[in-house]
Design an enzyme around this catalytic site. Structure first.
Site, PDB file in Angstrom:
ATOM      1  N   ASN A 283       0.162   0.296  -5.635  1.00  0.00           N
ATOM      2  CA  ASN A 283      -0.733   1.355  -6.125  1.00  0.00           C
ATOM      3  C   ASN A 283       0.103   2.460  -6.771  1.00  0.00           C
ATOM      4  OD1 ASN A 283      -0.010   3.435  -4.067  1.00  0.00           O
ATOM      5  ND2 ASN A 283      -0.782   1.846  -2.700  1.00  0.00           N
TER       6      ASN A 283
ATOM      7  N   LYS B 155       8.213 -18.591  -8.448  1.00  0.00           N
ATOM      8  CA  LYS B 155       7.354 -17.851  -9.391  1.00  0.00           C
ATOM      9  C   LYS B 155       6.109 -18.680  -9.753  1.00  0.00           C
ATOM     10  CE  LYS B 155       7.547 -15.753 -13.937  1.00  0.00           C
ATOM     11  NZ  LYS B 155       8.229 -15.797 -15.220  1.00  0.00           N
TER      12      LYS B 155
ATOM     13  N   PRO C 163      -2.730  -4.366   8.985  1.00  0.00           N
ATOM     14  CA  PRO C 163      -3.071  -3.515  10.136  1.00  0.00           C
ATOM     15  C   PRO C 163      -3.224  -2.075   9.666  1.00  0.00           C
ATOM     16  CG  PRO C 163      -0.734  -4.035  10.138  1.00  0.00           C
ATOM     17  CD  PRO C 163      -1.342  -4.851   9.019  1.00  0.00           C
TER      18      PRO C 163
ATOM     19  N   LYS D 285     -11.346   6.541  12.688  1.00  0.00           N
ATOM     20  CA  LYS D 285      -9.931   6.313  12.991  1.00  0.00           C
ATOM     21  C   LYS D 285      -9.454   7.185  14.153  1.00  0.00           C
ATOM     22  CE  LYS D 285      -8.705   4.769   8.306  1.00  0.00           C
ATOM     23  NZ  LYS D 285      -7.534   4.177   7.657  1.00  0.00           N
TER      24      LYS D 285
HETATM   25  O1  PMT Z   1       2.183   9.967  -3.492  1.00  0.00           O
HETATM   26  P1  PMT Z   1       1.532  10.899  -4.501  1.00  0.00           P
HETATM   27  O2  PMT Z   1       1.641  10.358  -5.920  1.00  0.00           O
HETATM   28  O3  PMT Z   1       1.985  12.317  -4.366  1.00  0.00           O
HETATM   29  O4  PMT Z   1      -0.058  10.894  -4.211  1.00  0.00           O
HETATM   30  C1  PMT Z   1      -0.526  11.447  -3.025  1.00  0.00           C
HETATM   31  C2  PMT Z   1      -1.668  10.592  -2.411  1.00  0.00           C
HETATM   32  C3  PMT Z   1      -2.873  10.587  -3.324  1.00  0.00           C
HETATM   33  C4  PMT Z   1      -1.186   9.139  -2.184  1.00  0.00           C
HETATM   34  C5  PMT Z   1      -1.993  11.244  -1.015  1.00  0.00           C
HETATM   35  O5  PMT Z   1      -2.467  12.550  -1.241  1.00  0.00           O
HETATM   36  C6  PMT Z   1      -3.050  10.426  -0.270  1.00  0.00           C
HETATM   37  O6  PMT Z   1      -4.243  10.574  -0.446  1.00  0.00           O
HETATM   38  N1  PMT Z   1      -2.577   9.507   0.624  1.00  0.00           N
HETATM   39  C7  PMT Z   1      -3.413   8.551   1.344  1.00  0.00           C
HETATM   40  C8  PMT Z   1      -3.762   7.400   0.428  1.00  0.00           C
HETATM   41  C9  PMT Z   1      -4.632   6.345   1.124  1.00  0.00           C
HETATM   42  O7  PMT Z   1      -4.180   5.249   1.372  1.00  0.00           O
HETATM   43  O8  PMT Z   1      -5.826   6.758   1.458  1.00  0.00           O
HETATM   44  P2  PMT Z   1      -6.950   5.847   2.181  1.00  0.00           P
HETATM   45  O9  PMT Z   1      -8.188   6.665   2.138  1.00  0.00           O
HETATM   46  O10 PMT Z   1      -6.984   4.516   1.543  1.00  0.00           O
HETATM   47  O11 PMT Z   1      -6.421   5.686   3.651  1.00  0.00           O
HETATM   48  C10 PMT Z   1      -6.799   6.571   4.695  1.00  0.00           C
HETATM   49  C11 PMT Z   1      -5.660   6.837   5.621  1.00  0.00           C
HETATM   50  O12 PMT Z   1      -5.317   5.628   6.336  1.00  0.00           O
HETATM   51  C12 PMT Z   1      -4.369   7.322   4.965  1.00  0.00           C
HETATM   52  O13 PMT Z   1      -3.799   8.319   5.794  1.00  0.00           O
HETATM   53  C13 PMT Z   1      -3.484   6.080   4.934  1.00  0.00           C
HETATM   54  O14 PMT Z   1      -2.085   6.440   5.014  1.00  0.00           O
HETATM   55  C14 PMT Z   1      -3.946   5.351   6.190  1.00  0.00           C
HETATM   56  N2  PMT Z   1      -3.840   3.883   6.162  1.00  0.00           N
HETATM   57  C15 PMT Z   1      -4.596   3.148   5.306  1.00  0.00           C
HETATM   58  C16 PMT Z   1      -4.533   1.770   5.349  1.00  0.00           C
HETATM   59  C17 PMT Z   1      -3.667   1.147   6.280  1.00  0.00           C
HETATM   60  N3  PMT Z   1      -3.577  -0.172   6.327  1.00  0.00           N
HETATM   61  N4  PMT Z   1      -2.936   1.893   7.111  1.00  0.00           N
HETATM   62  C18 PMT Z   1      -3.004   3.255   7.065  1.00  0.00           C
HETATM   63  O15 PMT Z   1      -2.307   3.925   7.827  1.00  0.00           O
END
Ligand code: PMT
Length: 419
Positions: A215, A294, A310, A346
């Site tokens: 991403n 590949k 996870p 969560k």
């Molecule tokens: O890195 P930058 O370019 O500065 O951009 C910052 C950002 C946009 C990445 C940051 O501000 C942000 O929003 N980070 C979280 C991105 C994300 O994965 O969001 P989510 O809504 O999909 O996930 C929710 C939360 O669960 C997040 O804290 C994520 O770290 C966590 N997660 C998600 C999936 C997973 N399998 N494990 C996790 O821990």
């Protein structure tokens, strides 16, 4: 300034492009234990908003000599007496001329005439303007009257030319005007003695030896949080996916690639962590079958089966006696609803919600967020991620302290790593 009090600075901002650096300047001044009262001139409002400056300084911005309400709270003479220092940054050729002539048509110039505090100015203008004899004459007059002239620096300018006229960087201005931090003046650092773990950046999930799913996260938000937590006195472990930005000094770091590697690194180091912040953009899925060679483009269509990763954040939030857990929510719509859903589902203590996509959030220097916890919420307008990180760390430290007194977290069954 008395030995035990905080330095009180009036920051006058005048109308130059370098005004965009002032939220960062305020943040740095506050980090050094200063109280900052912003006074904005009319033309400065073209470059930086009152909302941002108020959010960062924590005080209502003063703009107008004739504002009855503001004057009732602290009149301009009281304000002039309150200050230990008046700092004008950026200082345009116009404000230098007004100060040199003693004209006082607005709040900032009136304050400068009425104050007994030292005045420092950080000029910022086009290099030809700076070398203009009128400007140089004003500079000399001000210097002769005891004004401190900070800079300007030499280098590339917003107009596309190069030469002397750039405003000094916020850090250099701060070093020039603040005393070294004395613990007695600012109190103990809010996270002194605490262990903070932060995840940052993207994860990457291979599909064959040369391709992967990932991403747009750059790591800027998470790295800025790590630096701010360090500045707040914490020992910081930063667990980062691949990012092309320098690691902050003074933090321990672990580099990972996939979500499952990040999960393993988090759990291998979580034992003594007091505060966990999940800023990483963790991949939700990985390829069920990573091809050893590949993949050839011999078929018209190609399907890849993906398996859920996870959830690192949930797994930390569910730990028995686990850390104060702060998640991020990256949403393209319905920010409130989705963020609250994640806070509850969560089992988090706090969630920082940002809108992403369409040029927002990912890989930008600026971000705007709304933070939710069970008893409240706070919005932070668009600002530099480094400044924002400082504000978020302050809020996290506050909420963490409250949680120590009222621990109401529900214990949920733990989550295992799935393959
Ligand atoms: O890195 P930058 O370019 O500065 O951009 C910052 C950002 C946009 C990445 C940051 O501000 C942000 O929003 N980070 C979280 C991105 C994300 O994965 O969001 P989510 O809504 O999909 O996930 C929710 C939360 O669960 C997040 O804290 C994520 O770290 C966590 N997660 C998600 C999936 C997973 N399998 N494990 C996790 O821990």
């Amino acid at each position: 300034m008395s030995c035990m009090s905080r330095q009180k600075i009036i920051l006058g901002i005048t109308g130059g492009i370098a005004a965009y650096k002032t939220p960062e300047l305020i943040r740095r001044l506050k980090d050094r234990g200063a109280d900052v009262q912003v006074v904005l001139t009319r033309s400065a409002r073209e470059f930086v908003t009152e909302t941002t400056l108020q959010a960062v300084s924590g005080l209502p911005v003063r703009t107008n000599l004739w504002d009855k309400e503001a004057e009732a709270a602290m009149g301009h003479i009281e304000l002039a007496r309150w200050a230990d220092l008046v700092l004008i940054a950026p200082a345009t050729a116009e404000i230098m001329a007004r100060l040199a002539s003693g004209a006082a048509p607005d709040l900032l110039t009136t304050l400068c005439l009425a104050t007994g505090a030292p005045i420092a100015i950080a000029p910022a203008m086009n290099h030809v303007m700076w070398s203009n004899p009128a400007v140089q004459e004003n500079r000399q007059k001000l210097a002769d009257r005891g004004f401190r002239i900070l800079g300007p620096a030499d280098g590339d300018q917003a107009c596309g030319e190069s030469g002397p006229g750039r405003m000094l960087e916020p850090d250099d201005i701060v070093k020039a005007v603040t005393a070294p931090i004395a613990v007695a003046e600012v109190g103990p650092a809010p996270l002194a003695g605490k262990n903070v773990m932060i995840t940052a950046g993207p994860t990457i999930e291979p599909i064959d030896p040369v391709r992967f799913i990932s991403n747009r996260s750059s790591g800027k938000m998470g790295y800025a949080l790590a630096a701010s937590a360090r500045d707040a006195g914490a020992s910081v472990i930063l667990i980062s996916g691949p990012a092309n930005i320098p690691l902050p000094d003074g933090v321990d770091s672990i580099s990972v690639e996939s979500a499952r590697e990040m999960f393993a690194a988090v759990h291998a180091n979580i034992d003594d962590v007091d505060i966990f912040v999940g800023a990483a953009a963790v991949g939700d899925y990985h390829a069920a079958d990573v091809k050893p060679e590949k993949i050839k483009k011999s078929h018209e269509n190609l399907s890849i089966t993906l398996v859920k990763n996870p959830d690192i954040l949930s797994s930390v939030a569910r730990l028995k006696d686990g850390p104060f857990t702060v998640g991020f929510a990256a949403e393209t719509e319905n920010l409130h609803e989705h963020a609250f859903g994640k806070l509850e589902n969560k089992n988090l203590d706090m969630i920082v919600a940002n809108l992403v996509g369409k040029g927002r959030g990912f890989d930008k220097d600026d971000n705007a967020v709304e933070v939710f916890w069970h008893e409240g919420e706070r919005a932070f307008p668009l600002m530099n991620k480094k400044t924002l990180a400082g504000e978020l760390v302050t809020l996290i430290a506050e909420r963490y302290q409250v949680s120590l007194q009222t621990d109401t977290k529900t214990e949920l069954p733990s989550i295992a790593v799935r393959d």
